[in-house]
Design an enzyme around this catalytic site. Sequence first.
Site, PDB file in Angstrom:
ATOM      1  CB  SER A 202       8.447  -2.320  -4.522  1.00 36.15           C
ATOM      2  OG  SER A 202       8.403  -3.689  -4.981  1.00 36.15           O
ATOM      3  CG  ASP A 314       0.904  -5.600  -2.451  1.00 40.33           C
ATOM      4  OD1 ASP A 314       1.181  -6.470  -3.278  1.00 40.33           O
ATOM      5  OD2 ASP A 314       1.585  -4.532  -2.248  1.00 40.33           O
ATOM      6  CG  HIS A 345       3.227  -3.796  -5.413  1.00 43.62           C
ATOM      7  ND1 HIS A 345       3.422  -4.005  -4.181  1.00 43.62           N
ATOM      8  CD2 HIS A 345       4.329  -3.424  -5.985  1.00 43.62           C
ATOM      9  CE1 HIS A 345       4.770  -3.879  -4.058  1.00 43.62           C
ATOM     10  NE2 HIS A 345       5.378  -3.510  -5.290  1.00 43.62           N
TER      11      HIS A 345
END
Length: 635
Positions: A202, A314, A345
């Site tokens: 991320s 995602d 994610h």
Amino acid sequence: MKARILALAGSLAVAAPLAIGTLSEADAAPTSATDTPPVSLVDGMTSPRYDYATAIRETVWVDTPDLDGDGQPERIATDIIRPRELDGTARVPVIMDASPYYLSLGRGNDGEFKEYASDGSPTKFPLYYDNYFVPRGYAFVAVDMAGTARSTGCTDEGGRSDVESAKAVVEWLDGKGSAHDSSGALVQATWSNGSTGMIGKSYDGTLANGVAATGVDGLKTIVPISAISSWYDYNRWQGAVKSRHYASSLSRTIAQRRTIPTDCSARLAYMDANDADATGAYTDFWAERDYRDGTFYDASNVKASVFIVHGLQDNNVKTMNASKWWEALGQSGVERKMWLSRLGHVDPFDHDRQEWVTTLNRWFDHELMGIDNGIDREPAVRVETAPNQWETSKTWPIQSARTMSLNPREDGTLALGKQDPGTASYVNNSRLSETNAVSLTANPNRVQFLTGAVTKDVRISGTPTVDLTVTRSAPVGQVSVMLVDYGAMDRVSTTGDGALTLATETCWGESIATDDACYKDVTRRLQTTQLQVLARGWARLDGARRHQVTVELAANDIVVPAGHQLGLVVSGASNGVIAVDTSSGTYAVDLRSTRLNLPVSGSMSGFAPGRLTAKDTDNLAKGTLPDLDETLWPR
């Protein structure tokens, strides 16, 4: 008590030669410093050799110029753990995770934070990288991004302050720049051989992308997981805005629990004034935060190899950030590798742990240790095209994929061949949910076109686009476009990004009382569903009331099984973006200049769109399809 299983990296059928500086288990460490630490190879991979419990744990503050505009230089907190046995005898490569989350939101599925002793020395490093790689002859470095945790400065939502703060640490590890310890004494990274690999999920992986795009010396490889390559493509989609003032909101969130109180109100106000929420435009603000082709950073600068990891489901960092980064790196001749899973994610450590740790071990061995283990000669791409079904390829999209254009028709079909001269209309509804938009139940707030049953499996690989001509009454409008697979099957659920955390644990590396290497097991969350949205895209409509636009959907790589059918759904606002037109005006789609461009692999004869029986057509009009229980469909 939770079950704990000691997990070791799996055996490989790789007989790699010993790298320079590699010693057998019985060999002693060298008596003078070298740039090649002695390691032990098992099945071609580095294996534990050095004592994690006695490893050197220390903190330095790397100096940078003023990054937040207050006239004062910044101090970037850098926590280090490295093998004690090699101190003064061998310089080691570095695995580095720069993050804004170490004290704010925590890292990993287990939500770990950094912890420190009373004297300020680090006692716990989040994640398994330190436990696993330090015993194998690596140093691990955990960097607090500027404006977070124990670093000075202000957060910048992917801008220059964020990137330059992490870049400064890479330079210091390569013998450039300066750092100080807690007493203020100058510290040099004499233990580092200057080879750094950045990794992270991320925001952490995004920092790795940004630092690589500076072209900094010393950065040999990056492993960005679920990472952003352009912050515009994270916050926007072709002018459509995801949420208002997101940049300042995120910056406030990640500055939680920082230990150095700082007035960042000027920086936050700047973000709100320059984020272009009113228009959704790509401005200089976003060009600063573009690592592919931006003002300061560019894929053509990248010297490091790049191992991209991303989830094809995602909906946080959408796949455009991975697919366009992959493409830009390829155009610049960068060494690349990529994993694409069917999850959202999610870190690969939490969906294919054994395979992932083994692969990462081999990747860092090759890129940072110089061990010829053959990983660079294996297929570069690994894609999960269906739950637990992986395909490999040399390229991506797969070489056999080619674009097929399908035309929507007034009768609700989606077909090859001539375009329909008619129109299809819907009433804009700013509160329309995606669930209602894609349902087969009749709905005046969207138009829907269906192919009919696919006669053979079809693999979609790449980025679909939709050419649209839309007429509206509102001065400014928007369109939402969805590509849907209709048909019942077991799929990776969108709940929890497709990951289900279990009660058991496995251990990956060595543990001590303050920092164990054991993490909760995670498995795929599978669910039988009647449909799946394969790709989404949005676009803002400005200017002429009759608007021609090509909507780029999210990239995907998936097999649509025989017996399913594909659907194209077009609506106004949806719950993916902010509605700029909240009226109940009518949008008319000109079918003569509207088409779905689909990258597919497989026999065209197997994909038979538009071949509907009279019964099918009747069922479509009623909002049902044969062989599917209408009561199971979401409303």
